[in-house]
Design an enzyme around this catalytic site. Structure first.
Site, PDB file in Angstrom:
ATOM      1  N   ASN A  86      -2.119   6.951  -3.105  1.00 33.78           N
ATOM      2  CA  ASN A  86      -3.285   6.690  -2.244  1.00 33.78           C
ATOM      3  C   ASN A  86      -2.839   5.882  -1.028  1.00 33.78           C
ATOM      4  O   ASN A  86      -3.416   4.852  -0.686  1.00 33.78           O
ATOM      5  CB  ASN A  86      -4.378   5.963  -3.044  1.00 33.78           C
ATOM      6  CG  ASN A  86      -5.713   5.948  -2.318  1.00 33.78           C
ATOM      7  OD1 ASN A  86      -5.958   6.783  -1.441  1.00 33.78           O
ATOM      8  ND2 ASN A  86      -6.556   5.014  -2.654  1.00 33.78           N
ATOM      9  N   LEU A  87      -1.793   6.378  -0.414  1.00 35.75           N
ATOM     10  CA  LEU A  87      -1.064   5.603   0.587  1.00 35.75           C
ATOM     11  C   LEU A  87      -1.814   5.512   1.903  1.00 35.75           C
ATOM     12  O   LEU A  87      -2.536   6.423   2.292  1.00 35.75           O
ATOM     13  CB  LEU A  87       0.307   6.247   0.833  1.00 35.75           C
ATOM     14  CG  LEU A  87       1.178   6.422  -0.412  1.00 35.75           C
ATOM     15  CD1 LEU A  87       2.518   7.048  -0.031  1.00 35.75           C
ATOM     16  CD2 LEU A  87       1.392   5.100  -1.134  1.00 35.75           C
TER      17      LEU A  87
ATOM     18  N   GLY B  12      -0.324   0.808   5.788  1.00 31.45           N
ATOM     19  CA  GLY B  12       0.373  -0.383   5.277  1.00 31.45           C
ATOM     20  C   GLY B  12       1.577   0.006   4.426  1.00 31.45           C
ATOM     21  O   GLY B  12       2.671  -0.553   4.572  1.00 31.45           O
ATOM     22  N   HIS B  13       1.390   1.001   3.562  1.00 28.21           N
ATOM     23  CA  HIS B  13       2.527   1.482   2.753  1.00 28.21           C
ATOM     24  C   HIS B  13       3.605   2.067   3.660  1.00 28.21           C
ATOM     25  O   HIS B  13       4.797   1.836   3.451  1.00 28.21           O
ATOM     26  CB  HIS B  13       2.076   2.577   1.780  1.00 28.21           C
ATOM     27  CG  HIS B  13       1.126   2.128   0.723  1.00 28.21           C
ATOM     28  ND1 HIS B  13      -0.206   2.449   0.730  1.00 28.21           N
ATOM     29  CD2 HIS B  13       1.320   1.391  -0.399  1.00 28.21           C
ATOM     30  CE1 HIS B  13      -0.793   1.934  -0.337  1.00 28.21           C
ATOM     31  NE2 HIS B  13       0.104   1.289  -1.042  1.00 28.21           N
TER      32      HIS B  13
ATOM     33  N   GLY C 105       4.423  -5.753  -0.157  1.00 29.51           N
ATOM     34  CA  GLY C 105       3.534  -6.299   0.860  1.00 29.51           C
ATOM     35  C   GLY C 105       3.091  -7.715   0.521  1.00 29.51           C
ATOM     36  O   GLY C 105       2.870  -8.046  -0.646  1.00 29.51           O
TER      37      GLY C 105
END
Ligand code: PAF
Length: 279
Positions: free
Chosen positions: A32-33, A36-37, A148
């Site tokens: 569910n990228l 941010g990923h 993160g």
């Protein structure tokens, strides 16, 4: 970009790279990228020769009332994003592949770190995270792994795992990516209605006000936390915690301490959002 559903297949691809001296960077995800990923993956690419990512929704880190079944599985879109971000190898195991027997052996992080804040509201969460991350580290054997800072406490749990188990992996913490209005990018933002999305920046506002107070020399931590909680409650949120803590160990700081972080978790409707700001 190669996608490996099995441990044997991934190892067969990575072993020759490692043997030829390539440095491997790893970014574990639950899919569910979002952007941010992708930024973690690009940062990983700047630190190594080969970027490996994993996509695995880890049942062990979901509580009984959490959203394991509802958690979006978006493999096609995830692959497009990973390809664009420079990922060379994706490990995407089934549950039967990663947990062929019930995973009765767990990695239990130090309760002094893992039972606070997120751990207090999500019992067992960090045990689930530490267990799967330790297993993924053993499978991928990266030299560096990027996490993160949005999941601040998770990053600290992983750092402690690597230090205390002497794993030869550099853990890099990556700055939180935010939307233009300040909302931290998160897979859970997708659960917000349009009306809630418009209000979601209030969490960042609450943290920013707390940060401004700390920066101006205010050391009444309890009042700063209370004000932020009240700010959110007044706007219809259900805050779980707003906490001013030491960056070093997430314990309550003494008044003279300066390396601080404010962490918050709050529900907007039925969506639980977390965020933090270093001061
Ligand atoms: O941050 C996440 O997405 C997960 O907690 C992680 C590190 C991939 C472990 O499942």
């Amino acid at each position: 970009m190669q996608i490996h559903p099995t441990i044997v297949g991934l190892r067969a691809a990575l072993d020759p790279l490692r043997a030829s001296g390539a440095r491997i960077a790893f970014v574990p995800t639950m899919g569910n990228l979002h952007e941010g990923h992708a930024s973690l993956m690009r940062q990983a690419g700047s630190l190594a020769d080969v970027v490996v990512s994993s996509v695995f929704v880890n049942r062990l880190q979901f509580g009984p009332n959490e959203d394991f079944d509802r958690y979006p599985r978006t493999m096609d879109a995830d692959c497009a994003r990973m390809r664009e971000a420079g990922v060379a190898h994706v490990f995407a195991p089934s549950e039967a592949e990663l947990y062929p027997q019930p995973q009765t052996l767990r990695v239990v992080p130090d309760p002094a770190l893992a039972d606070l804040l997120e751990g207090a509201f999500r019992p067992g969460f960090f045990t689930g995270v530490a267990t799967v991350v330790a297993k993924l580290f053993n499978i991928v054997q990266p030299q560096v792994a990027v996490f993160g800072k949005k999941d601040y406490q998770q990053l600290m749990v992983i750092r402690q795992l690597v230090q205390q188990m002497a794993l030869p992996i550099d853990i890099v913490g990556s700055e939180t990516l935010r939307a233009d209005d300040g909302l931290a990018l998160s897979s859970r933002n997708g659960y917000l209605s349009a009306q809630e999305r418009g209000r979601a920046l209030e969490l960042h506002h609450a943290l920013s006000a707390a940060r401004d107070a700390l920066r101006s020399g205010d050391r009444d931590f309890a009042r700063i936390e209370h004000d932020a909680m009240a700010f959110l409650e007044a706007r219809g949120w259900s805050p779980q915690y707003v906490a001013v803590r030491r960056q070093a160990d997430l314990q309550s700081p003494a008044a003279h301490e300066s390396s601080l972080v404010i962490l918050a978790a709050a529900l907007l409707g039925s969506t639980r959002l977390i965020d933090n700001l270093e001061v």
